[in-house]
Scaffold this motif. Structure first.
Motif, PDB file in Angstrom:
ATOM      1  N   VAL A   1     -60.200 -20.237 -34.066  1.00 20.40           N
ATOM      2  CA  VAL A   1     -61.327 -21.159 -33.862  1.00 20.40           C
ATOM      3  C   VAL A   1     -61.637 -21.901 -35.154  1.00 20.40           C
ATOM      4  O   VAL A   1     -61.804 -23.132 -35.166  1.00 20.40           O
ATOM      5  CB  VAL A   1     -62.564 -20.390 -33.352  1.00 20.40           C
ATOM      6  CG1 VAL A   1     -63.809 -21.277 -33.382  1.00 20.40           C
ATOM      7  CG2 VAL A   1     -62.328 -19.869 -31.936  1.00 20.40           C
ATOM      8  N   LEU A   2     -61.701 -21.163 -36.267  1.00 22.41           N
ATOM      9  CA  LEU A   2     -61.987 -21.797 -37.558  1.00 22.41           C
ATOM     10  C   LEU A   2     -60.891 -22.783 -37.941  1.00 22.41           C
ATOM     11  O   LEU A   2     -61.178 -23.917 -38.372  1.00 22.41           O
ATOM     12  CB  LEU A   2     -62.135 -20.728 -38.645  1.00 22.41           C
ATOM     13  CG  LEU A   2     -62.354 -21.243 -40.067  1.00 22.41           C
ATOM     14  CD1 LEU A   2     -63.688 -21.976 -40.169  1.00 22.41           C
ATOM     15  CD2 LEU A   2     -62.295 -20.110 -41.084  1.00 22.41           C
ATOM     16  N   LEU A   3     -59.640 -22.391 -37.792  1.00 12.10           N
ATOM     17  CA  LEU A   3     -58.532 -23.268 -38.159  1.00 12.10           C
ATOM     18  C   LEU A   3     -58.495 -24.516 -37.287  1.00 12.10           C
ATOM     19  O   LEU A   3     -58.192 -25.611 -37.769  1.00 12.10           O
ATOM     20  CB  LEU A   3     -57.203 -22.512 -38.058  1.00 12.10           C
ATOM     21  CG  LEU A   3     -57.001 -21.384 -39.077  1.00 12.10           C
ATOM     22  CD1 LEU A   3     -55.704 -20.630 -38.785  1.00 12.10           C
ATOM     23  CD2 LEU A   3     -56.982 -21.918 -40.500  1.00 12.10           C
ATOM     24  N   ALA A   4     -58.808 -24.354 -35.999  1.00 12.10           N
ATOM     25  CA  ALA A   4     -58.811 -25.515 -35.102  1.00 12.10           C
ATOM     26  C   ALA A   4     -59.925 -26.488 -35.472  1.00 12.10           C
ATOM     27  O   ALA A   4     -59.708 -27.709 -35.535  1.00 12.10           O
ATOM     28  CB  ALA A   4     -58.969 -25.057 -33.657  1.00 12.10           C
ATOM     29  N   LEU A   5     -61.119 -25.978 -35.740  1.00 15.93           N
ATOM     30  CA  LEU A   5     -62.249 -26.849 -36.067  1.00 15.93           C
ATOM     31  C   LEU A   5     -62.047 -27.550 -37.408  1.00 15.93           C
ATOM     32  O   LEU A   5     -62.256 -28.764 -37.528  1.00 15.93           O
ATOM     33  CB  LEU A   5     -63.548 -26.044 -36.081  1.00 15.93           C
ATOM     34  CG  LEU A   5     -64.019 -25.502 -34.725  1.00 15.93           C
ATOM     35  CD1 LEU A   5     -65.249 -24.621 -34.891  1.00 15.93           C
ATOM     36  CD2 LEU A   5     -64.318 -26.647 -33.758  1.00 15.93           C
ATOM     37  N   THR A   6     -61.632 -26.806 -38.428  1.00 17.68           N
ATOM     38  CA  THR A   6     -61.388 -27.440 -39.729  1.00 17.68           C
ATOM     39  C   THR A   6     -60.174 -28.356 -39.666  1.00 17.68           C
ATOM     40  O   THR A   6     -60.128 -29.390 -40.346  1.00 17.68           O
ATOM     41  CB  THR A   6     -61.175 -26.378 -40.824  1.00 17.68           C
ATOM     42  OG1 THR A   6     -60.126 -25.464 -40.426  1.00 17.68           O
ATOM     43  CG2 THR A   6     -62.455 -25.585 -41.070  1.00 17.68           C
ATOM     44  N   GLY A   7     -59.200 -27.990 -38.832  1.00 20.22           N
ATOM     45  CA  GLY A   7     -58.033 -28.847 -38.660  1.00 20.22           C
ATOM     46  C   GLY A   7     -58.397 -30.189 -38.050  1.00 20.22           C
ATOM     47  O   GLY A   7     -57.860 -31.227 -38.451  1.00 20.22           O
ATOM     48  N   ILE A   8     -59.316 -30.186 -37.091  1.00 16.24           N
ATOM     49  CA  ILE A   8     -59.751 -31.443 -36.478  1.00 16.24           C
ATOM     50  C   ILE A   8     -60.429 -32.327 -37.526  1.00 16.24           C
ATOM     51  O   ILE A   8     -60.202 -33.546 -37.568  1.00 16.24           O
ATOM     52  CB  ILE A   8     -60.712 -31.158 -35.310  1.00 16.24           C
ATOM     53  CG1 ILE A   8     -59.937 -30.543 -34.138  1.00 16.24           C
ATOM     54  CG2 ILE A   8     -61.409 -32.441 -34.846  1.00 16.24           C
ATOM     55  CD1 ILE A   8     -60.811 -30.038 -33.011  1.00 16.24           C
ATOM     56  N   ILE A   9     -61.254 -31.726 -38.388  1.00 14.41           N
ATOM     57  CA  ILE A   9     -61.920 -32.502 -39.439  1.00 14.41           C
ATOM     58  C   ILE A   9     -60.895 -33.129 -40.376  1.00 14.41           C
ATOM     59  O   ILE A   9     -60.944 -34.332 -40.676  1.00 14.41           O
ATOM     60  CB  ILE A   9     -62.895 -31.610 -40.228  1.00 14.41           C
ATOM     61  CG1 ILE A   9     -64.060 -31.163 -39.335  1.00 14.41           C
ATOM     62  CG2 ILE A   9     -63.438 -32.359 -41.457  1.00 14.41           C
ATOM     63  CD1 ILE A   9     -64.966 -30.136 -39.976  1.00 14.41           C
ATOM     64  N   TYR A  10     -59.936 -32.324 -40.835  1.00 15.99           N
ATOM     65  CA  TYR A  10     -58.933 -32.843 -41.770  1.00 15.99           C
ATOM     66  C   TYR A  10     -57.987 -33.817 -41.075  1.00 15.99           C
ATOM     67  O   TYR A  10     -57.510 -34.780 -41.688  1.00 15.99           O
ATOM     68  CB  TYR A  10     -58.142 -31.684 -42.381  1.00 15.99           C
ATOM     69  CG  TYR A  10     -57.280 -32.116 -43.542  1.00 15.99           C
ATOM     70  CD1 TYR A  10     -57.856 -32.515 -44.745  1.00 15.99           C
ATOM     71  CD2 TYR A  10     -55.898 -32.142 -43.436  1.00 15.99           C
ATOM     72  CE1 TYR A  10     -57.076 -32.924 -45.814  1.00 15.99           C
ATOM     73  CE2 TYR A  10     -55.109 -32.547 -44.499  1.00 15.99           C
ATOM     74  CZ  TYR A  10     -55.705 -32.940 -45.680  1.00 15.99           C
ATOM     75  OH  TYR A  10     -54.923 -33.356 -46.729  1.00 15.99           O
ATOM     76  N   LEU A  11     -57.739 -33.585 -39.797  1.00 17.42           N
ATOM     77  CA  LEU A  11     -56.862 -34.461 -39.017  1.00 17.42           C
ATOM     78  C   LEU A  11     -57.368 -35.899 -39.013  1.00 17.42           C
ATOM     79  O   LEU A  11     -56.594 -36.854 -39.101  1.00 17.42           O
ATOM     80  CB  LEU A  11     -56.786 -33.922 -37.587  1.00 17.42           C
ATOM     81  CG  LEU A  11     -55.857 -34.597 -36.589  1.00 17.42           C
ATOM     82  CD1 LEU A  11     -54.409 -34.442 -37.026  1.00 17.42           C
ATOM     83  CD2 LEU A  11     -56.057 -33.984 -35.201  1.00 17.42           C
TER      84      LEU A  11
END
Length: 460
Positions: free
Chosen positions: A28-38
């Protein structure tokens, strides 16, 4: 319909449960932070427009005059890096170290006015990147993320085994039975999403792991090699180029991380053992000359110039390009302006090329908006799988128990479990160690606890 072999099926289900229990919060954390960086290319101009954009003028100040303005405004600071404007309407950026803090300082390259500053490690993208890579807790965070990614691989493999149709087709296998209620619809959402996203999730996990401190470093040392002759004609230190990267900022490409940093020739003979610094930097050439070198050698806009921090250090001109074929890393002697190394895509080995392509796909940069949207879809599928898995567990958990899938007494766990452990221990060392620990705990404690129900198969 014939039932699968219950012993191995229950083992797969049990380990899928344990993996999900550990991995879900990280995913969940990696997906949410990944969306921000994406969506960094869209978010940064939106959030920091006043810092990043300027009105184009007829004449811009050269890099040395820009640096002089920064030195006047930050007299006690050390300038670490310079990022020239990427186009006529973009500000210049300096990274400075002041009182132990790293600041991004933005400057109008035409008028020489400072537009503002931000904490280099606490702005939105830096925080997202640091959480994504190291949970903002350094080496321990890196190891936890690597462990979660390795267990994520196990989660996908065991999930595919549990999903396998075994004579079924259509609803509940390739698409969810949305007309159903309760746990069945959550099971279908979990299984079907996991099936369609399995390949992409494995790609995301493995391409992300190339940056990790244990598996990633070993992977680079085994597969990412440059000809020794590339570094023979220069004095070099024991410091690797990875020292230029940190959790908040990527300076040199992955392919260059394990290459040695050259040494500026005038002071090479005075180096301490191991490349230790013997004095402060005292560049004999201007910053503008670095810009001229980058221009003459056709380095793609968006590059950074990292200034030497010691008397032995070098200038590093580097661009971590959206298209890795435009990557460039140049090391320049700080006293003579001699280009000591100029490494491009054509110097990469095949594995390094594939890895760099994978990283850019992972970050959604290689094919622009289409790449971003595909990776966004993967992140959303990860979130849906995590949420549906937790809901499934919550609905089936026993009163006062954890709800671990049952382990039958006839389970021949030694052969299968040890083969899995041995394979994972070789491929993912941290996962192998943790798997042995969890298996021993499971065997010694959890499987002997009373009250765990002999639940029906998760495929029902």
């Amino acid at each position: 319909m014939s039932q699968p072999k219950i012993s191995f099926y229950n083992l797969a289900w049990r380990w899928h449960f344990y993996a999900g229990l550990f991995v879900a919060p990280f995913m969940v954390l990696l997906a949410l932070t990944g969306i921000i960086y994406l969506f960094k290319p869209q978010l940064d101009p939106l959030l920091y427009r006043d810092l990043m954009t300027v009105q184009a003028g007829h004449h811009s100040l050269n890099a040395d005059e820009q640096m002089r303005r920064i030195e006047m405004a930050y007299p006690q600071a050390r300038i670490k890096q310079y990022l020239p404007p990427i186009n006529a309407e973009h500000s210049a950026q300096f990274v400075v170290i002041r009182d132990g803090r790293e600041l991004n300082v933005f400057l109008d390259p035409y008028r020489g006015t400072i537009l503002g500053e931000q904490d280099a490690k606490l702005n939105l993208q830096a925080v997202a990147r640091s959480l994504h890579g190291k949970l903002m807790i350094g080496t321990v965070g890196d190891r936890l993320v690597e462990l979660a990614a390795g267990w994520g691989v196990m989660l996908v493999v065991s999930g595919l085994y549990l999903w396998w149709p075994r004579g079924r087709s259509g609803a509940g296998v390739l698409w969810p039975r949305l007309g159903k209620r309760g746990r069945i619809v959550w099971r279908d959402l979990h299984a079907v999403t996991g099936f369609w996203g399995a390949g992409l999730l494995l790609f995301m996990l493995l391409s992300g792991m190339t940056w990790t401190g244990v598996w990633g470093k070993q992977y680079a040392e085994v597969w990412n090699r440059f000809p020794d002759a590339m570094w023979n004609n220069m004095p070099k230190s024991d410091i690797e180029a990875r020292s230029l990267n940190d959790s908040a900022r990527q300076t040199v490409p992955w392919a260059l991380e394990n290459t040695p940093m050259p040494v500026s020739g005038e002071h090479a003979e005075h180096m301490n053992h191991g490349g230790a610094a013997t004095g402060p930097a005292a560049p004999g050439i201007p910053l503008q000359q670095m810009v001229d070198i980058a221009t003459a050698r056709q380095v793609e806009p968006g590059y950074s110039i990292t200034l030497p921090s010691t008397a032995e250090g070098v200038f590093t001109i580097a661009v971590f390009a959206d298209d890795p074929r435009n990557d460039a890393t140049l090391h320049v002697d700080q006293y003579t302006g001699t280009v000591l190394a100029d490494v491009r895509w054509q110097h990469y080995g095949n594995v390094a090329r594939a890895t760099e392509m994978g990283v850019m796909l992972h970050e959604g940069k290689l094919f622009g908006t289409i790449n971003q949207l595909v990776m966004l879809l993967v992140c959303l599928m990860i979130l849906l799988s995590a949420v549906s898995g937790v809901v499934m567990w919550w609905k089936r958990r026993p009163q006062g128990g954890l709800g671990v899938p049952p382990l039958r007494h006839d389970l021949p766990r030694w052969k299968t479990a040890l083969v899995i452990m041995f394979a994972l221990a070789i491929l993912f060392p941290l996962v192998g160690v943790s798997l042995i620990v969890v298996w021993l705990l499971d065997w010694a404690l959890l499987s002997r606890l009373k009250g765990e129900p002999e639940s029906a198969s998760s495929s029902s």
